[in-house]
Design an enzyme around this catalytic site. Structure first.
Site, PDB file in Angstrom:
ATOM      1  N   LYS A 142       0.835  -1.206   0.000  1.00 32.46           N
ATOM      2  CA  LYS A 142       0.000   0.000   0.000  1.00 32.46           C
ATOM      3  C   LYS A 142       0.871   1.258   0.000  1.00 32.46           C
ATOM      4  CE  LYS A 142      -2.939   0.853   3.635  1.00 32.46           C
ATOM      5  NZ  LYS A 142      -2.843   2.252   4.068  1.00 32.46           N
ATOM      6  N   SER A 143       1.878   1.282   0.859  1.00 32.03           N
ATOM      7  CA  SER A 143       2.724   2.489   0.955  1.00 32.03           C
ATOM      8  C   SER A 143       3.413   2.787  -0.378  1.00 32.03           C
ATOM      9  CB  SER A 143       3.806   2.293   2.025  1.00 32.03           C
ATOM     10  OG  SER A 143       3.231   2.215   3.302  1.00 32.03           O
ATOM     11  N   ARG A 160       2.794   5.967  -3.221  1.00 33.69           N
ATOM     12  CA  ARG A 160       3.929   6.807  -3.621  1.00 33.69           C
ATOM     13  C   ARG A 160       4.197   6.695  -5.113  1.00 33.69           C
ATOM     14  NH1 ARG A 160       4.282   5.666   1.658  1.00 33.69           N
ATOM     15  NH2 ARG A 160       5.546   6.916   3.087  1.00 33.69           N
ATOM     16  N   GLY A 193      -4.893   8.155   5.520  1.00 29.78           N
ATOM     17  CA  GLY A 193      -3.963   9.096   6.158  1.00 29.78           C
ATOM     18  C   GLY A 193      -2.747   9.351   5.285  1.00 29.78           C
ATOM     19  N   SER A 201       7.497   9.025  12.217  1.00 23.68           N
ATOM     20  CA  SER A 201       6.371   8.901  11.282  1.00 23.68           C
ATOM     21  C   SER A 201       6.847   9.067   9.849  1.00 23.68           C
ATOM     22  CB  SER A 201       5.310   9.962  11.588  1.00 23.68           C
ATOM     23  OG  SER A 201       4.429  10.071  10.479  1.00 23.68           O
ATOM     24  N   GLN A 203       4.895   9.194   7.369  1.00 20.90           N
ATOM     25  CA  GLN A 203       3.984  10.105   6.665  1.00 20.90           C
ATOM     26  C   GLN A 203       4.438  11.545   6.839  1.00 20.90           C
ATOM     27  OE1 GLN A 203       0.035   9.111   8.057  1.00 20.90           O
ATOM     28  NE2 GLN A 203      -0.008   7.211   6.888  1.00 20.90           N
ATOM     29  N   ASP A 205       2.165  -1.184  11.950  1.00 20.90           N
ATOM     30  CA  ASP A 205       0.852  -1.609  11.447  1.00 20.90           C
ATOM     31  C   ASP A 205       0.550  -3.074  11.768  1.00 20.90           C
ATOM     32  OD1 ASP A 205       0.400   0.897  10.455  1.00 20.90           O
ATOM     33  OD2 ASP A 205       0.999   0.411   8.403  1.00 20.90           O
ATOM     34  N   ARG A 240      -7.274  -3.245   9.478  1.00 22.30           N
ATOM     35  CA  ARG A 240      -6.324  -4.181  10.113  1.00 22.30           C
ATOM     36  C   ARG A 240      -6.927  -4.834  11.359  1.00 22.30           C
ATOM     37  NH1 ARG A 240      -2.290  -3.429   6.668  1.00 22.30           N
ATOM     38  NH2 ARG A 240      -1.736  -1.289   6.118  1.00 22.30           N
TER      39      ARG A 240
HETATM   40  C1  S3P Z   1       2.637   4.850   6.333  1.00 25.03           C
HETATM   41  C2  S3P Z   1       3.216   5.210   7.521  1.00 25.03           C
HETATM   42  C3  S3P Z   1       2.725   4.783   8.841  1.00 25.03           C
HETATM   43  C4  S3P Z   1       1.760   3.611   8.705  1.00 25.03           C
HETATM   44  C5  S3P Z   1       0.754   3.817   7.620  1.00 25.03           C
HETATM   45  C6  S3P Z   1       1.451   3.973   6.274  1.00 25.03           C
HETATM   46  C7  S3P Z   1       3.218   5.343   5.070  1.00 25.03           C
HETATM   47  O1  S3P Z   1       2.051   5.859   9.447  1.00 25.03           O
HETATM   48  O2  S3P Z   1       1.103   3.378   9.933  1.00 25.03           O
HETATM   49  O3  S3P Z   1      -0.131   2.721   7.548  1.00 25.03           O
HETATM   50  O4  S3P Z   1       2.892   4.810   3.981  1.00 25.03           O
HETATM   51  O5  S3P Z   1       4.027   6.281   5.142  1.00 25.03           O
HETATM   52  P1  S3P Z   1       2.834   6.977  10.334  1.00 25.03           P
HETATM   53  O6  S3P Z   1       3.751   7.694   9.439  1.00 25.03           O
HETATM   54  O7  S3P Z   1       1.750   7.888  10.855  1.00 25.03           O
HETATM   55  O8  S3P Z   1       3.508   6.212  11.425  1.00 25.03           O
END
Ligand code: S3P
Length: 423
Positions: free
Chosen positions: A20-21, A25, A92, A165, A167, A311, A384
């Protein structure tokens, strides 16, 4: 819905869905680069489709022929003002990373999410972006979405991150690529590094030395061909299920093994799991994993490993309910601000099925082993938590009912079919 039941462990071979990440991107980098990007094995789940919709609304041409996603890159300078409020859905990652891109544009925009995302904290991203000259506001000055962004020129900063983080780090990196000067980010703990890796992959320059990252603004990125590996965060449910269920012998194909993501392998192996790495695709940081059932013992999980398995903690907590001894998870207060409060949701729902879990300010204390029994549980609208509860249901012969199972579509629409194929 009634959850699936175990028959004789998990066996066979499965290719888990794409990461997913990396899928998010790959769309973002495709959009801000020059020329064409093609994405193989893109994750067509709700969160990543939110990212696609946001970039289409910013004027980017994104085509999906069912196999490959193609993006006509616009570069940072030719994104277009959206005609409507951008919708990040439940994601998020979409919202936070896109804020870093929108902050440096020449137009005004507004981004909102669903009810869950609109309760998640954004000051952690807006704060550093404002230090760079960004103009971002939550509604009525709040730190929650919807967020209004008045795009404008940005300047570099040196930023020591108060939380680990990826993100937040990634939002700053996207802003830094548009900023005047050299931005330095000092991480609290090393978090997933897909953004740094993709800056390099798309032809940019970035320096990473331990927890210090430096990147200069004004770089031109160039479109690429991307192959997304399987998501270790989706593989996690099978890693735990096959470990806990007698007679399991399971192979997971092409799972991403970027070291910033493999904390779950380290922890399960320390607990006694039998997980072997088979053939490795080093170009895409992926490997086949072979898992057999094994007895587990309790461990302590804290400190620098937490961002490497953040996660996966709900399903690791489930594994701990079946381990000999008391497992303690600390330094994981970030779990409170995920799609739901995952500290509370994990304890509350597993305790309904007979687990013995205490919550703490920054984690969980899990007393094991406890046999699980049937009941009615709830995903809390969190994919999850929903999938973890389905794995819990495999550990009892009783019926387990799950409320709000549709949340699973956020990251893994085919979860129940895939699982059924292995039982
Ligand atoms: C993610 C970063 C994590 C993770 C989220 C995906 C990302 O969050 O929990 O599911 O793709 O950068 P945080 O950056 O808030 O820890």
């Amino acid at each position: 819905m009634k959850l699936l039941k175990n028959k004789s462990g998990l066996s066979g071979t499965l290719t888990v869905p794409a990461d997913k990440s990396i899928s998010h991107r790959s769309i973002m980098f495709g959009a801000i680069s020059h020329g064409k990007t093609t994405i193989h094995n893109f994750l067509r789940a709700e969160d990543c489709l939110s990212t696609v919709a946001v970039f289409k609304a910013l004027g980017v041409t994104i085509d999906d022929d069912g196999e490959v996603i193609s993006i006509e890159g616009k570069g940072f300078k030719h994104l277009q003002a959206p005609q409507q409020i951008l919708d990040a859905g439940n994601s998020g990652t979409t919202m936070r990373l896109v804020l870093g891109i929108l902050a440096g544009q020449t137009f005004h925009s507004k981004i909102a999410g669903d009810a869950s995302l609109n309760r998640r904290p954004m000051e952690r991203v807006m704060g550093p972006l404002r230090m760079m000259g960004g103009n971002l506001q939550g509604e009525q000055g709040s730190e929650f979405p919807p967020i209004e962004i008045e795009g404008g020129p940005l300047s570099a900063i040196t930023y020591e991150m108060p939380i680990a983080s990826a993100q937040v780090k990634s939002a700053i990196l996207f802003a830094a690529l548009q900023a005047e000067g050299l931005t330095t980010i000092i991480e609290k703990e090393k978090s997933r590094n897909h953004t740094e890796e993709m800056i390099k992959q798309f032809g940019g320059n970035i320096s990473v030395e331990d927890k210090t990252i430096t990147v200069s603004g004004g770089q031109q990125l160039v479109g690429q061909e991307v192959t997304v590996p399987g998501d270790i965060s989706s593989a996690a449910f099978y890693l735990v299920a096959a470990t806990l269920l007698a007679d399991s012998d399971l192979q997971l194909k092409h799972v991403g093994i970027n070291p910033t993501r493999t904390g779950i392998l380290d922890v399960l192996q320390e607990m006694g799991a039998d997980i072997q790495e088979g053939s490795v695709d080093s170009q895409n940081q992926a490997a086949d994993l072979q898992i057999k059932a094994a007895p587990l013992k309790a461990v302590e999980i804290k400190g620098e490993i937490i961002p490497r398995l953040i996660d996966e903690l709900p399903v690791i907590a489930l594994a701990a309910t079946q381990a000999e001894g008391t497992t303690v998870i600390r330094d994981a207060e970030e779990l409170k601000v995920k799609e739901t409060n995952r500290i509370d949701a994990t304890a509350q729902e597993l305790n309904k099925l007979g687990a013995n879990i205490e919550t703490t300010e920054d984690g969980l204390i899990i007393h094991g082993p406890t046999p699980l029994h049937g009941g009615t549980v709830d995903s809390h609208g969190d994919h999850r938590i929903g999938m973890m509860l389905q794995i819990a249901a495999l550990l009892t012969d009783d019926i387990v009912e799950l409320n709000n199972p549709e949340a699973i579509n956020i990251s893994y629409p085919n979860f129940f079919n895939d699982l059924a194929s292995l039982i």
